[in-house]
Design a protein around this motif. Structure first.
Motif, PDB file in Angstrom:
ATOM      1  N   ILE A  87       0.749  -1.170   0.069  1.00 31.23           N
ATOM      2  CA  ILE A  87       0.093  -0.109   0.002  1.00 31.23           C
ATOM      3  C   ILE A  87       0.925   1.312  -0.087  1.00 31.23           C
ATOM      4  O   ILE A  87       2.059   1.264   0.472  1.00 31.23           O
ATOM      5  CB  ILE A  87      -0.809  -0.076   1.145  1.00 31.23           C
ATOM      6  N   ILE A  88       0.385   2.329  -0.397  1.00 35.56           N
ATOM      7  CA  ILE A  88       1.137   3.503  -0.458  1.00 35.56           C
ATOM      8  C   ILE A  88       0.842   4.519   0.796  1.00 35.56           C
ATOM      9  O   ILE A  88      -0.332   4.720   0.923  1.00 35.56           O
ATOM     10  CB  ILE A  88       0.997   4.442  -1.895  1.00 35.56           C
ATOM     11  N   LEU A  89       1.945   4.872   1.331  1.00 39.54           N
ATOM     12  CA  LEU A  89       1.662   5.786   2.441  1.00 39.54           C
ATOM     13  C   LEU A  89       2.315   7.311   1.881  1.00 39.54           C
ATOM     14  O   LEU A  89       3.434   7.465   1.565  1.00 39.54           O
ATOM     15  CB  LEU A  89       2.703   5.389   3.575  1.00 39.54           C
ATOM     16  N   SER A 167     -10.648  11.969   1.205  1.00 35.91           N
ATOM     17  CA  SER A 167      -9.682  10.743   0.907  1.00 35.91           C
ATOM     18  C   SER A 167      -9.647  10.142  -0.630  1.00 35.91           C
ATOM     19  O   SER A 167     -10.359  10.744  -1.490  1.00 35.91           O
ATOM     20  CB  SER A 167     -10.740   9.499   1.453  1.00 35.91           C
ATOM     21  N   GLU A 168      -8.757   9.396  -0.654  1.00 40.59           N
ATOM     22  CA  GLU A 168      -8.319   8.917  -2.156  1.00 40.59           C
ATOM     23  C   GLU A 168      -8.585   7.185  -1.904  1.00 40.59           C
ATOM     24  O   GLU A 168      -9.103   6.667  -0.953  1.00 40.59           O
ATOM     25  CB  GLU A 168      -6.986   9.497  -2.587  1.00 40.59           C
ATOM     26  N   GLN A 169      -8.182   6.616  -3.206  1.00 35.64           N
ATOM     27  CA  GLN A 169      -8.426   5.325  -3.182  1.00 35.64           C
ATOM     28  C   GLN A 169      -7.901   4.224  -1.806  1.00 35.64           C
ATOM     29  O   GLN A 169      -6.702   4.470  -1.657  1.00 35.64           O
ATOM     30  CB  GLN A 169      -7.589   4.591  -4.348  1.00 35.64           C
ATOM     31  N   GLY A 170      -8.785   4.115  -1.077  1.00 30.84           N
ATOM     32  CA  GLY A 170      -8.576   3.308   0.292  1.00 30.84           C
ATOM     33  C   GLY A 170      -8.082   1.834   0.033  1.00 30.84           C
ATOM     34  O   GLY A 170      -7.669   1.226   1.027  1.00 30.84           O
ATOM     35  N   LYS A 176      -4.609   8.438   2.673  1.00 27.62           N
ATOM     36  CA  LYS A 176      -4.442   9.378   1.954  1.00 27.62           C
ATOM     37  C   LYS A 176      -5.449  10.383   1.822  1.00 27.62           C
ATOM     38  O   LYS A 176      -6.580  10.214   1.798  1.00 27.62           O
ATOM     39  CB  LYS A 176      -4.311   9.105   0.578  1.00 27.62           C
ATOM     40  N   ARG A 177      -5.092  12.001   1.921  1.00 23.35           N
ATOM     41  CA  ARG A 177      -6.112  12.936   1.884  1.00 23.35           C
ATOM     42  C   ARG A 177      -5.333  13.945   1.314  1.00 23.35           C
ATOM     43  O   ARG A 177      -4.223  14.244   0.972  1.00 23.35           O
ATOM     44  CB  ARG A 177      -6.467  13.706   3.247  1.00 23.35           C
ATOM     45  N   ASN A 178      -6.473  14.633   0.303  1.00 21.31           N
ATOM     46  CA  ASN A 178      -5.803  16.023  -0.482  1.00 21.31           C
ATOM     47  C   ASN A 178      -6.890  16.968  -0.191  1.00 21.31           C
ATOM     48  O   ASN A 178      -8.186  16.614   0.267  1.00 21.31           O
ATOM     49  CB  ASN A 178      -6.053  15.799  -1.923  1.00 21.31           C
ATOM     50  N   ARG A 179      -6.542  18.119  -0.221  1.00 21.56           N
ATOM     51  CA  ARG A 179      -7.246  19.328  -0.038  1.00 21.56           C
ATOM     52  C   ARG A 179      -8.010  19.899  -1.104  1.00 21.56           C
ATOM     53  O   ARG A 179      -7.458  20.130  -2.129  1.00 21.56           O
ATOM     54  CB  ARG A 179      -6.520  20.529   0.739  1.00 21.56           C
ATOM     55  N   ASN A 180      -9.194  19.470  -1.219  1.00 25.53           N
ATOM     56  CA  ASN A 180     -10.153  19.866  -2.454  1.00 25.53           C
ATOM     57  C   ASN A 180     -10.720  21.277  -2.161  1.00 25.53           C
ATOM     58  O   ASN A 180     -11.396  21.420  -1.285  1.00 25.53           O
ATOM     59  CB  ASN A 180     -11.168  18.978  -2.555  1.00 25.53           C
ATOM     60  N   MET A 181     -10.307  22.336  -2.905  1.00 20.10           N
ATOM     61  CA  MET A 181     -10.567  23.745  -2.906  1.00 20.10           C
ATOM     62  C   MET A 181     -11.225  24.129  -4.228  1.00 20.10           C
ATOM     63  O   MET A 181     -10.656  23.979  -5.438  1.00 20.10           O
ATOM     64  CB  MET A 181      -9.380  24.335  -2.547  1.00 20.10           C
TER      65      MET A 181
END
Length: 467
Positions: A87-89, A167-170, A176-181
């Motif tokens: 898994i990707i960290l 979140s992204e692909q679990g 993993k999180r990204n800020r959606n703006m």
């Protein structure tokens, strides 16, 4: 705001800045300058990446960007109750940011034509800014990310229409999180090379074309309020679109109240017995690492591969990295139904090992069918046959789109919106009928709606004014 978004969404064929007739030429011209040449290389040949001698984990020599490690998952009651996997960290939070502004009174969005090494078609329509923290802080010592200044310290700026960590692909990312703006500017800025102002409707038009609009644009679009009071849903002559637009109205009837939906999500989270523990990549069972890749012994699920990338139009010109390469094409679908004249979406309370809070709402169906070949009978996701065998007249959206091309190599999925047939039994403890307005309410908060469902929400929005 809902009215302005709706007005912009109506302008699909043309707008104040013209139509999309020159878009293929503009896209092709930028593709000649913004390109990637991707070469498969062995994992031991990744310049700048090291294999930890104690664990086998793959990490960047700076300690930034991301790491590939192992997890051990226990989920009693699942078709496979215990497994291990890579898994990707990537703990740092990136920015997926869209600038919008009015041009001649019409809301436009500033998009960019961006290339990623994992994209099957190379160039895709992306948000104004799509960057990890390592990228926009210039760990790579490359060029600065254009327009990123509009999204930094956003809480101090007026015009922030959406700002939420998602979140992204679990199944492939560990928390993993990204800020959606989305940030509205009082005046439009100049579109630099590779950027272009489009109406929301023109983006929707491109969303109907195969593998043109990227995942990051789709997830940001899903955070916008597309319908609401005053958007005249009742004046649409098409009954499906009328029901669809009513679905976004907070005053419209819904099968379940918001309190019931939130209570159901809490019950699902509390009731799932899921344990996820980090383990060394060398300790995985059922997986083999050779000089070229890490692969599952059955050839299923995905591989971890290495690539060397040469790029034009990027902050840096060449680099090496690991990537996840899925073993097949996925099927991602919403079943929808008109209930009392309001379109409802059948969501699934999904459990994935990389989710921060165990369960997020996903599509009705989300799977790679080939990955179920070796599993026990009855393991195929419920409603998969309903989606794949649907009458063509019930299919409202059907387009192949790709997932994030910065970490995933040619991860293509068939995205569908299908009207459930009359008499279809949809009773399930793990599924619920919800409206688009209820999903929009949940999207104001983190960790409620997964990235595949957010993509499908954007696809549904694109049908508001479709022919």
């Amino acid at each position: 705001m809902a009215r302005r978004i709706d007005d912009s969404a109506r302008l699909r064929s043309t707008g104040p800045l013209g139509d999309l007739s020159d878009f293929p030429d503009w896209f092709a011209e930028h593709a000649r300058r913004a390109y990637t040449k991707v070469e498969r290389v062995g994992l031991d040949e990744l310049d700048g990446w090291v294999t930890d001698p104690a664990t086998g984990d793959l990490r960047h020599h700076t300690g930034r960007f991301f790491t590939v490690h192992g997890v051990e998952v226990e989920h009693p009651g699942a078709p496979v109750p215990r497994w291990t996997q890579p898994i990707i960290l990537q703990p740092e939070i990136g920015i997926l940011g869209l600038l919008v502004s009015r041009i001649d009174g019409v809301l436009h969005a500033l998009v960019q034509a961006k290339v990623e090494p994992g994209n099957a078609n190379g160039l895709q329509v992306s948000p104004t800014v799509q960057a990890t923290r390592s990228n926009y802080t210039r760990v790579h010592r490359g060029r600065a990310v254009p327009y990123v200044e509009h999204f930094l310290d956003a809480h101090r700026r007026p015009g922030v229409l959406a700002d939420v960590r998602q979140s992204e692909q679990g199944s492939w990312f560990h928390r993993k999180r990204n800020r959606n703006m989305v940030v509205e500017l009082p005046e439009p800025v100049e579109a630099r090379e590779g950027h272009r102002w489009l109406t929301i409707g023109q983006i929707h038009e491109l969303l109907g074309r195969e593998d043109v609009v990227n995942m990051d644009m789709r997830t940001v679009l899903s955070c916008l309020p597309f319908t609401g009071p005053g958007t005249d849903a009742d004046d649409d002559p098409d009954p499906f679109r009328r029901a669809l637009r009513r679905s976004g109205d907070p005053a419209a009837d819904s099968l379940h109240t918001m309190e019931e939906i939130l209570g159901w999500i809490t019950d699902r989270r509390a009731g799932e017995d899921l344990t996820v523990g980090r383990i060394p990549l060398d300790a995985l069972t059922g997986w083999t690492r050779d000089k070229d890749r890490i692969r599952h012994d059955d050839g299923a699920f995905f591989d971890v591969i290495g690539v060397r990338v040469e790029a034009g139009g990027r902050e840096v010109r060449h680099w090496y990295q690991p990537m996840i390469a899925p073993a097949g094409r996925g099927v991602i679908a919403f079943l929808v139904r008109r209930i009392e004249g309001v379109l409802h979406v059948l969501v699934h309370a999904r459990v994935e090992p990389g989710f921060t809070d165990v369960v997020e709402l996903g599509p009705t169906v989300q799977c790679v069918p080939e990955s179920y070949a070796g599993l026990p009978d009855g393991s195929l996701p419920r409603f998969l046959d309903t989606v794949l065998d649907a009458d063509p007249g019930a299919v409202r959206y059907d387009t192949v789109l790709s997932e994030e091309g910065g970490r995933f190599h040619r991860a293509l999925n068939r995205y569908l919106v299908v009207e459930a047939p009359d008499g279809q039994d949809t009773a399930s403890p793990a599924h619920r009928w919800v409206t688009l307005h209820q999903l929009s309410e949940l999207l104001r908060h983190s960790h409620y709606v997964n990235v595949q469902a957010r993509s499908l929400i954007a696809c549904l929005h694109s049908l508001y004014h479709a022919g």
